[in-house]
Design an enzyme around this catalytic site. Structure first.
Site, PDB file in Angstrom:
ATOM      1  N   HIS A   8       0.832  -1.219   0.000  1.00 33.93           N
ATOM      2  CA  HIS A   8       0.000   0.000   0.000  1.00 33.93           C
ATOM      3  C   HIS A   8       0.863   1.265   0.000  1.00 33.93           C
ATOM      4  O   HIS A   8       0.431   2.331   0.432  1.00 33.93           O
ATOM      5  CB  HIS A   8      -0.959   0.031   1.205  1.00 33.93           C
ATOM      6  CG  HIS A   8      -2.030  -1.003   1.140  1.00 33.93           C
ATOM      7  ND1 HIS A   8      -2.428  -1.744   2.229  1.00 33.93           N
ATOM      8  CD2 HIS A   8      -2.794  -1.432   0.100  1.00 33.93           C
ATOM      9  CE1 HIS A   8      -3.382  -2.590   1.874  1.00 33.93           C
ATOM     10  NE2 HIS A   8      -3.621  -2.413   0.586  1.00 33.93           N
ATOM     11  N   ARG A  35      -8.591 -12.041   3.097  1.00 38.47           N
ATOM     12  CA  ARG A  35      -7.253 -12.476   3.511  1.00 38.47           C
ATOM     13  C   ARG A  35      -7.162 -12.551   5.029  1.00 38.47           C
ATOM     14  O   ARG A  35      -7.761 -11.747   5.741  1.00 38.47           O
ATOM     15  CB  ARG A  35      -6.189 -11.531   2.948  1.00 38.47           C
ATOM     16  CG  ARG A  35      -5.914 -11.755   1.471  1.00 38.47           C
ATOM     17  CD  ARG A  35      -4.994 -10.687   0.916  1.00 38.47           C
ATOM     18  NE  ARG A  35      -5.747  -9.586   0.334  1.00 38.47           N
ATOM     19  CZ  ARG A  35      -5.216  -8.420  -0.024  1.00 38.47           C
ATOM     20  NH1 ARG A  35      -3.919  -8.194   0.180  1.00 38.47           N
ATOM     21  NH2 ARG A  35      -5.970  -7.479  -0.556  1.00 38.47           N
TER      22      ARG A  35
END
Length: 390
Positions: free
Chosen positions: A179, A239
């Site tokens: 990210h 996830r």
């Protein structure tokens, strides 16, 4: 006539796109944004202008990346009215140790990025597919890769290290973080909008279908929750986040799971979806009366609070907390619940400001400044392209 750069931000299921006019002097100007979905049963390419009006809506009966990318490039040529598309910029999730800044894509770079697929099996193939399609359609068009791992490239031991035999670290098994394009944008926003906060001890919470935290100071990554892959850290949509490695060994021994089965379970069937057995979408879970939905949200919030505390440890304190990305920007309830976990750190929010989604949602009495900032990975990518080409 105008020069332009097309940005493609490939996620786990769809590709966000943005077209920017790029003058030789001054800032890039956003012309339009859109979404390309080649993986669903109903392929779709839609483009909106900056006010939200639909400019192009293409829904072929059957299409893959190649066909939708071809339609996008043809439409772009027409839209630019004689202007020139000078490059395409791409978000690539994993750059490994080699790629720590934007790079022009050639055959060697593409091969190296493909080799990193085992470290980002959910994202890397999706990021490389449009690159290959454009390379086949417009081989002379410059393509640039910008990396989610690059922002964290200065991480060093002990932060970057796993407690495994050192020989594996030499092979590249270390903590990379992800990210990064989002964190780079937020760091830039803090520097521009609130310069006094730049040097403060900040934790940025990128909360979306993929979720992570970054401890940041002076625009640099100090620590982050993701590691070798984008599986680590917080609970995510599908996830697992932080997981005892023994769970994998147990699955292999008791259920005879092979690598592909483990990968599918941890990337696609876990997280909020796995715990709730209802949905990976926070909005759906918050609206549900099913106790499993509450349990999934409880786990998401608890792990996020614990993660913020861990990031604060990395900086010996916490001055600023920033919420960003889909959940962080839009869910007042999740923000409030995470802050409630951090009350012992002196974090306080104004309920009305939080409900309204204002930029600053902390109270004057809060020991920590709490902000809600919209991220823009595409803006970072276009600037990466401009810097690479001077």
């Amino acid at each position: 006539m105008r020069d332009a750069i097309l940005v493609l931000n490939a996620g786990s299921s769809t590709i966000k796109l943005a077209l920017y006019a790029v003058p030789q002097q001054g800032d890039a100007k956003l012309l339009c944004k859109g979404l390309l979905d080649a993986h669903s049963a109903a392929p779709h390419l839609i483009i909106h202008d900056t006010s939200g009006a639909v400019l192009f809506d293409h829904r072929p009966d059957q299409a893959g990346h190649h066909e939708l990318i071809a339609a996008l490039l043809d439409w772009t040529d027409e839209f630019l009215q004689g202007g020139r598309l000078i490059a395409t910029g791409h978000r690539i999730v994993h750059g490994g140790r080699r790629f720590v800044s934007p790079v022009r894509i050639d055959a060697d770079v593409l091969q190296a990025l493909d080799a990193l697929t085992p470290l980002a099996p959910l994202h890397q193939p999706r990021g490389l597919a449009p690159i290959r399609a454009i390379g086949a359609l417009r081989p002379q068009l410059a393509q640039v890769a910008c990396f989610d791992t690059a922002f964290h490239s200065d991480l060093a031991p002990p932060v970057s290290r796993f407690a495994i035999p050192r020989r594996f670290e030499a092979e590249g098994l270390r903590r990379y973080g992800f990210h990064g394009l989002s964190y780079q944008f937020i760091a830039g926003q803090l520097a521009r909008q609130s310069p006094p906060l730049t040097g403060k001890r900040s934790v940025v919470a990128h909360l979306g279908n993929g979720a992570s935290l970054c401890a940041m100071r002076n625009g640099r990554s100090i620590d982050t929750t993701m590691g070798l892959t984008a599986l680590d850290g917080l609970v995510m949509g599908t996830r697992c986040g932080n997981l005892d490695p023994g769970v994998v060994l147990t699955l292999q021994r008791l259920h005879r799971f092979g690598p592909d089965e483990v990968e599918r379970l941890l990337y696609y069937e876990s997280g909020l979806l796995g715990v709730s057995e209802i949905s990976a979408d926070v909005r759906t879970l918050l609206a549900s009366d099913d106790p499993r939905a509450k349990e999934a949200i409880d786990l998401f919030v608890y792990r996020a609070g614990a993660g913020v505390a861990a990031m604060a440890h990395a900086m010996a304190g916490l001055d600023v907390l920033v919420f960003t990305a889909g959940i962080g920007e839009n869910s007042a309830e999740i923000r409030a619940r995470i802050v409630a976990e951090l009350g012992w750190l002196g974090v306080r929010i104004d309920d009305q400001a939080n409900a309204a989604g204002r930029r600053r949602i902390s109270t004057e009495a809060s020991a920590v400044t709490v902000l809600v900032l919209k991220t823009d990975e595409e803006a970072v990518i276009v600037e990466g392209c401009r810097k690479l080409f001077g």
